[in-house]
Scaffold this active site. Sequence first.
Site, mmCIF file in Angstrom:
data_model
loop_
_atom_site.group_PDB
_atom_site.id
_atom_site.type_symbol
_atom_site.label_atom_id
_atom_site.label_comp_id
_atom_site.label_asym_id
_atom_site.label_seq_id
_atom_site.Cartn_x
_atom_site.Cartn_y
_atom_site.Cartn_z
ATOM 1 N N ASP A 42 0.909 -1.154 0.172
ATOM 2 C CA ASP A 42 -0.051 0.103 0.088
ATOM 3 C C ASP A 42 1.008 1.288 -0.029
ATOM 4 O OD1 ASP A 42 -2.457 1.474 0.110
ATOM 5 O OD2 ASP A 42 -3.376 -0.071 1.264
ATOM 6 N N ASP A 66 3.765 3.073 -4.719
ATOM 7 C CA ASP A 66 2.600 3.540 -5.271
ATOM 8 C C ASP A 66 2.537 2.915 -6.862
ATOM 9 O OD1 ASP A 66 0.965 5.158 -7.056
ATOM 10 O OD2 ASP A 66 2.125 7.009 -6.855
ATOM 11 N N TYR A 161 -15.734 5.637 -11.954
ATOM 12 C CA TYR A 161 -15.461 4.168 -11.245
ATOM 13 C C TYR A 161 -16.038 3.030 -11.646
ATOM 14 C CZ TYR A 161 -15.043 1.220 -6.982
ATOM 15 O OH TYR A 161 -14.760 0.208 -6.039
ATOM 16 N N LYS A 165 -14.291 -0.656 -13.170
ATOM 17 C CA LYS A 165 -14.524 -1.938 -12.630
ATOM 18 C C LYS A 165 -15.305 -3.055 -13.711
ATOM 19 C CE LYS A 165 -13.158 -1.259 -8.562
ATOM 20 N NZ LYS A 165 -11.714 -2.128 -8.128
#
Length: 255
Positions: A42, A66, A161, A165
């Site tokens: 992370d 990152d 978003y 997905k």
Amino acid sequence: MAFNIGSGLEGKSVVVTGGSGGIGREVCLAFAAAGSRVAVVDLDQGKVDAVAAEMEAGPHLPIACDLKPIAHHKTLIEKVVTVFGGIDVLVCTAAVLIRRPSVFDVSEADWDLQHDVNLKASFFLNQAVARVMKDQGRGGRIINFTSQGWQSGGFGGSVAYAATKGGVVSMTRGLARSLAKDKITVNAVSPGAADTAMMRSGMDQAALDAQVAQIPLGYMAAPSELAGTVLFLASDHAGYITGATINVSGGWLMY
């Protein structure tokens, strides 16, 4: 084969992106409980250190990275392979959600950030890890995270978003076909409303309550309720499953 959800996971090397997030953390803890060695990936070193400190067994590997710059993936993978000796499982939970009041408020920057993290980085990390798995010659498991928005299309300012997905689902299917000959399975998990900081971001309580009211089971999933599905897809029990999108939405999405 032992009939427990973690069958075959003991000693396996697992990479989890978004590993300090609500769902990612629970996934890391679940793999550790199954006896796997976990690379917790992370952005913040302190946060991945904290997750690694909670985990059973080990050794585990907290890595701040990152994922947006694709060049970072090589360093990440080399670090995991050096410490663990290989990679058996990749779980991509890392994602960014930017909600706007309406579709007309979505900016180019909103679009680019969500696609760079949710779709582009996931594809190239899938690609790079699959190359390692292919070279190892023992197969592997890749598990991506989509959302119920891949089928609903999202709502208003979350359309960008949802588009990422939907891309994750198509990407997962294409990679599953491409990598099957190398005994690498590629599947996706599709949560509905999981009780995470991301889910609650950009929503007032009334809007949140309205979404929960659409869920037949009547509540938001605890992040831990997603972890079992991930473990199943990585376990020996799921060896004949590839290209699937597993719906874990409390009935919010049905197909």
